[in-house]
Design a protein around this motif. Structure first.
Motif, PDB file in Angstrom:
ATOM      1  N   ASN A  41     -31.392 -49.745  59.798  1.00  0.00           N
ATOM      2  CA  ASN A  41     -31.500 -49.836  61.259  1.00  0.00           C
ATOM      3  C   ASN A  41     -30.201 -50.322  61.906  1.00  0.00           C
ATOM      4  OD1 ASN A  41     -31.442 -52.687  60.961  1.00  0.00           O
ATOM      5  ND2 ASN A  41     -33.676 -52.805  60.846  1.00  0.00           N
ATOM      6  N   GLY A  42     -29.160 -50.534  61.081  1.00  0.00           N
ATOM      7  CA  GLY A  42     -27.855 -50.911  61.600  1.00  0.00           C
ATOM      8  C   GLY A  42     -27.670 -52.374  61.925  1.00  0.00           C
ATOM      9  N   THR A  43     -28.705 -53.186  61.741  1.00  0.00           N
ATOM     10  CA  THR A  43     -28.655 -54.586  62.141  1.00  0.00           C
ATOM     11  C   THR A  43     -28.173 -55.480  61.008  1.00  0.00           C
ATOM     12  OG1 THR A  43     -30.477 -54.230  63.682  1.00  0.00           O
ATOM     13  CG2 THR A  43     -30.003 -56.501  63.074  1.00  0.00           C
ATOM     14  N   GLY A  44     -27.225 -56.356  61.315  1.00  0.00           N
ATOM     15  CA  GLY A  44     -26.709 -57.293  60.334  1.00  0.00           C
ATOM     16  C   GLY A  44     -27.379 -58.651  60.448  1.00  0.00           C
ATOM     17  N   ILE A  45     -27.736 -59.222  59.303  1.00  0.00           N
ATOM     18  CA  ILE A  45     -28.375 -60.540  59.237  1.00  0.00           C
ATOM     19  C   ILE A  45     -27.557 -61.437  58.316  1.00  0.00           C
ATOM     20  CG2 ILE A  45     -30.449 -61.849  58.634  1.00  0.00           C
ATOM     21  CD1 ILE A  45     -31.010 -59.962  60.876  1.00  0.00           C
ATOM     22  N   LEU A  46     -27.205 -62.627  58.788  1.00  0.00           N
ATOM     23  CA  LEU A  46     -26.542 -63.632  57.966  1.00  0.00           C
ATOM     24  C   LEU A  46     -27.605 -64.563  57.403  1.00  0.00           C
ATOM     25  CD1 LEU A  46     -23.787 -64.800  57.049  1.00  0.00           C
ATOM     26  CD2 LEU A  46     -23.837 -66.241  59.092  1.00  0.00           C
ATOM     27  N   LEU A  47     -27.682 -64.668  56.073  1.00  0.00           N
ATOM     28  CA  LEU A  47     -28.692 -65.492  55.414  1.00  0.00           C
ATOM     29  C   LEU A  47     -28.039 -66.709  54.779  1.00  0.00           C
ATOM     30  CD1 LEU A  47     -31.613 -65.904  54.463  1.00  0.00           C
ATOM     31  CD2 LEU A  47     -31.079 -64.523  52.459  1.00  0.00           C
ATOM     32  N   LEU A  48     -28.429 -67.903  55.253  1.00  0.00           N
ATOM     33  CA  LEU A  48     -27.872 -69.160  54.755  1.00  0.00           C
ATOM     34  C   LEU A  48     -28.842 -69.769  53.750  1.00  0.00           C
ATOM     35  CD1 LEU A  48     -26.569 -70.614  58.147  1.00  0.00           C
ATOM     36  CD2 LEU A  48     -25.422 -69.040  56.555  1.00  0.00           C
ATOM     37  N   SER A  49     -28.376 -69.982  52.537  1.00  0.00           N
ATOM     38  CA  SER A  49     -29.243 -70.414  51.437  1.00  0.00           C
ATOM     39  C   SER A  49     -29.584 -71.891  51.516  1.00  0.00           C
ATOM     40  CB  SER A  49     -28.553 -70.135  50.099  1.00  0.00           C
ATOM     41  OG  SER A  49     -27.492 -71.053  49.887  1.00  0.00           O
ATOM     42  N   ASP A  50     -30.489 -72.297  50.642  1.00  0.00           N
ATOM     43  CA  ASP A  50     -30.742 -73.720  50.425  1.00  0.00           C
ATOM     44  C   ASP A  50     -29.668 -74.249  49.472  1.00  0.00           C
ATOM     45  OD1 ASP A  50     -31.468 -72.789  47.905  1.00  0.00           O
ATOM     46  OD2 ASP A  50     -33.612 -73.023  48.232  1.00  0.00           O
TER      47      ASP A  50
END
Length: 245
Positions: A41-50
């Motif tokens: 869908n072209g959307t970027g997500i930044l995922l911050l870990s534990d």
């Protein structure tokens, strides 16, 4: 910037995983990018870990699943190859956490944010990025959004965020979804509800009865599995509604 295919990855028709690095030598930082293939869908997500870092199997599995739903997920190594490990003596934790400089971690996050802006927004694919975090990463979500003031990120998701009470969230200009359990000693329901009241823009708090820290991304029982599934679906709809639709 350097991107390398991971030779250990199994081929998947839905998701492509690659190692990404920025900078050279001692200034280099690393991340893992999961890109949706067929339904992107072209959307970027930044995922911050534990605290267990970007290579933790639970974090990777969660990111992979988000990507299977059409998103492009970047999971940065915020601990520079030195995440916390359950194999370490608990007495070493204070020393380890003290070595994780807040300023250095935030600098890394903004370097990766700029990369994502160039990769997705500058290319005219995404209008806004999303940001998701677990535990200590869930607290960073609020810190990043307060500094961003709506420039790059269009929505956030904080799973049982820690060290949030002292944050000034009045500058957050985008909706935040808070997901937590009411039996979490590290993330009090009352504190999250108070923070939510200070954020304009349609934020939401979802509380799971009887659940503690980490239930949504590292469930430890069939009952937690069921609630983890519900939490994932709530997050997915939130991201779709605020970033895609």
């Amino acid at each position: 910037m350097k991107i390398e295919n991971d030779p250990n990855d199994e081929v998947c028709e839905l998701v492509n995983g690659v190692e990404v690095s920025l900078g050279e030598l001692e200034d280099s930082i690393h991340a893992y990018l999961f890109k949706a293939v067929k339904n992107n869908n072209g959307t970027g997500i930044l995922l911050l870990s534990d605290i267990f870092g970007s290579e933790d199997s639970f974090t990777r599995d969660f990111a992979y699943r988000i990507a299977c739903n059409g998103f492009n997920i970047l999971v940065p190594d915020l601990f520079h190859g030195n995440p916390w490990s359950k194999d370490r003596p608990r007495a070493m934790f204070k020393e380890w956490i003290a070595a994780q400089s807040r300023e250095r971690i935030l600098k890394d996050i903004w370097r990766w944010t700029k990369w994502m802006v160039d990769e997705f927004m500058a290319a005219g694919i995404s209008k806004k990025l999303g940001i998701v975090g677990f535990c200590v990463g869930g607290g960073r979500v609020l810190e990043v959004l307060a500094q961003d003031t709506g420039a790059c990120f269009g929505a956030g998701v904080s799973f049982y965020g820690t060290t949030m009470e002292s944050l000034d969230v009045s500058d957050i200009k985008v909706p935040v979804l808070f997901i937590l359990g009411d039996n979490d000693p590290l993330c009090a329901v009352s504190a999250v509800q108070n923070i939510n009241k200070k954020i304009d823009g349609g934020s939401k708090v979802v509380i799971f009865q009887g659940r503690g820290d980490g239930f949504a991304h590292r469930p430890g029982s069939p009952e937690e599995d069921a609630d983890a599934e519900k939490a994932f679906m709530i997050m997915r709809e939130w991201l779709n509604d605020n970033l895609v639709v």
